[in-house]
Design an enzyme around this catalytic site. Structure first.
Site, mmCIF file in Angstrom:
data_model
loop_
_atom_site.group_PDB
_atom_site.id
_atom_site.type_symbol
_atom_site.label_atom_id
_atom_site.label_comp_id
_atom_site.label_asym_id
_atom_site.label_seq_id
_atom_site.Cartn_x
_atom_site.Cartn_y
_atom_site.Cartn_z
ATOM 1 N N CYS B 83 -0.144 -13.518 0.491
ATOM 2 C CA CYS B 83 -0.176 -12.468 1.518
ATOM 3 C C CYS B 83 0.516 -12.905 2.801
ATOM 4 O O CYS B 83 0.710 -12.088 3.700
ATOM 5 C CB CYS B 83 -1.610 -12.053 1.820
ATOM 6 S SG CYS B 83 -2.430 -11.299 0.414
ATOM 7 N N HIS B 334 -2.189 -2.847 4.486
ATOM 8 C CA HIS B 334 -1.852 -4.218 4.098
ATOM 9 C C HIS B 334 -1.008 -4.244 2.819
ATOM 10 O O HIS B 334 -1.496 -4.588 1.754
ATOM 11 C CB HIS B 334 -3.164 -5.003 3.913
ATOM 12 C CG HIS B 334 -3.000 -6.444 3.576
ATOM 13 N ND1 HIS B 334 -1.915 -7.210 3.975
ATOM 14 C CD2 HIS B 334 -3.793 -7.289 2.851
ATOM 15 C CE1 HIS B 334 -2.075 -8.446 3.514
ATOM 16 N NE2 HIS B 334 -3.189 -8.518 2.828
#
Lengths: 135, 385
Positions: B83, B334
């Site tokens: 991420c 996200h």
């Protein structure tokens, strides 16, 4: 998602995953799990197998309600960080326990259980889980 | 050493882009950034992306995106750090400019996640964990963060309601951001009424699965003057990144992000600042607990006090520690490999004075992007020129 051709990938870990065998540094005596080629404490490459007792206690836990695909069978299931009596912490499923009964510091012991099935003609993965000790 | 600056930003709204593919999103963001910078060619392209192979069966993103954006036969590669891929890609772009090898570099972060079934998406995200020793046991990424959240509440005496304040703040700020996925304020009650995903993490403690792309154009301070006015130039003053054990269980401490501390210290040193000089923080709130741990680990506040900042209202725009000024991961959304670049774009807006939710007189901002369960972290300091 069936991936039966992955059999060999898991053979390497049977010893660790069935019997909870980790590593012990011959240089500094540090024990760790899983076994690593390099001691995380002193950097030595002299590592030997180390058999853990399988006894430990719950450091933290959660209940998986939305599992990754392939793990729907046991849903919802508890996952915990368990501190082994020899020191290292392992991530594991808890079994034979009501999620409501789990608490900080709960004593648990290792057992071997089915972890995952790969469709009807695929392989079955086994490994350690932890449960409250049978007294 | 050449001083790296950002002269252009571009992005797509974060959301469920049913009609757009990965390449569409990336090219749109990239061309927007190039237009913002007033350029029509770049020396190289860095693509931040975590799991395009799993999500849309597409790798080789360097070639794909440079080709479709009409950038010619330039060097182009994908940068992967789970991420934190976006943050890492920005830093690779900065390094290329600083080294003198390339003068004008484009960075685009992109992720297309909504083409996958939710349970498959959950599995692909868990690929950022240790496959043999974490995913093997059926853990989801949410579950790993939940282990930390339960321990944090016990260790420091916080409640689920306390941590919900991070989500409330993110949604308050996201409501002002037209590029955010969620533009509606929420209350603590909203969070508490949402269902458990992995106890004690509830749906509203977690950031959403989303599609999106964001891009920045990096060059040297000297070269920047050829393209844009001074008001559009933002300096990349410092950066650092570090890893920690990939397996959470192998960590010495579960409530401290060592990689964030190391990365932040490197970034502060390079920028010649201390944490007290920073005007706003875009930290990685993939889960509310991670916002608290991030603030503590980068040194903004002492251990155990991260959630106290939220309780005291200090994380709001007018507080002493404004965070997630455009909604953060929680409300902006996200799209994993793109997130670090979105953070960079939003920090640039703040420093140019263009943010819809402006931090008054912002001169220095920090972005912190977490890969894995704190296993791969980037920290970047941006400064108004």
């Amino acid at each position: 998602m069936g991936r039966p051709m992955q059999v060999s990938r898991y053979w390497r870990h049977f010893k660790e995953k069935y019997r909870l065998i980790g590593g012990k540094c011959k240089n500094c005596g540090h024990v760790h799990f899983p076994k690593r080629p390099i001691c995380p404490e002193c950097g030595s490459q002299e590592i030997e197998d180390f058999q853990f007792s399988g006894k430990g206690k719950v450091v933290s836990w959660t209940i998986v309600r939305n599992p990754p695909s392939g793990y729907e069978y046991y849903k919802p299931y508890p996952i915990a960080l368990v501190e082994l009596e020899e020191g290292p912490v392992v991530l594991t499923q808890l079994t034979d326990v009501d999620p409501e009964e789990i608490y900080f510091g709960m004593e648990v012991e290792m057992v071997t259980r089915k972890v995952r099935e790969f469709e009807e003609d695929g392989i079955i993965l086994y490994g350690y889980k932890f449960r409250p000790p049978i007294k | 050493m050449r001083k790296p600056v950002i002269i252009g930003v571009g992005l797509t709204p974060v959301g469920e882009h049913w009609r757009l593919g990965l390449r569409d999103l990336a090219v749109e963001a990239l061309l927007n950034a190039m237009e913002d910078a007033g350029i029509d060619k770049v020396d190289s392209l860095y693509v931040g992306n975590m799991a395009s192979g799993s999500f849309v069966e597409q790798e080789n993103l360097g070639a794909l995106i440079a080709d479709w954006a009409g950038l010619g036969n330039i060097p182009a590669v994908k940068v992967e750090a789970a991420c934190a891929s976006g943050g890492a890609a920005v830093q690779e772009g900065v390094k290329a400019v600083m080294s003198g090898l390339e003068d004008v570099v484009a960075v685009v972060g992109v992720e297309k996640m909504t083409d996958a079934w939710p349970s498959d998406a959950t599995r692909y995200l868990a690929y950022a964990a240790d496959a043999e020793w974490e995913l093997f046991h059926g853990v989801s990424f949410v579950a790993l963060n939940a282990l930390a959240m339960r321990l944090y509440m016990k260790e420091y005496g916080y409640t689920e309601e306390d941590l919900a304040l991070f989500a409330v703040n993110a949604h308050t700020n996201g409501a002002k951001n037209s590029y955010a996925m969620f533009k509606k304020p929420i209350t603590v009650e909203t969070v508490m009424k949402s269902s458990y995903v992995a106890d004690p993490i509830k749906l509203f403690d977690a950031s959403p699965i989303a599609d999106g792309a964001a891009a920045v154009i990096i060059t040297t301070e000297e070269k920047a003057k050829e393209f844009v006015d001074k008001a559009k130039i933002v300096e990349v003053a410092g950066m650092g990144r570090a890893i920690d054990t990939i397996n959470l269980a192998n960590r010495r401490e579960f409530l401290f992000l060592k990689a964030a501390k190391v990365a932040a210290e490197r970034a502060y040193k390079m920028a010649g600042i201390s944490v007290g000089d920073i005007d706003f923080f875009e930290v990685h709130d993939a889960f509310t607990i991670m916002a608290a741990l991030s603030l503590e680990s980068i040194g903004a506040v002492e251990r155990g006090k991260g959630a106290m900042l939220a309780k005291e209202g200090q994380i709001a725009i007018d507080g002493d520690y404004p965070i997630q000024t455009l909604g953060g991961l929680k409300a902006r959304g996200h799209p994993v490999g793109a997130t670090g670049v979105y953070q960079t774009v939003e920090a640039v807006w703040q420093l140019r004075g263009e943010a819809p939710n402006q931090v008054p007189n912002a001169e220095i901002g920090l972005t912190q992007n977490i890969g894995g369960t704190g296993s791969n972290i980037t920290v970047t300091i941006l400064r108004r020129v």
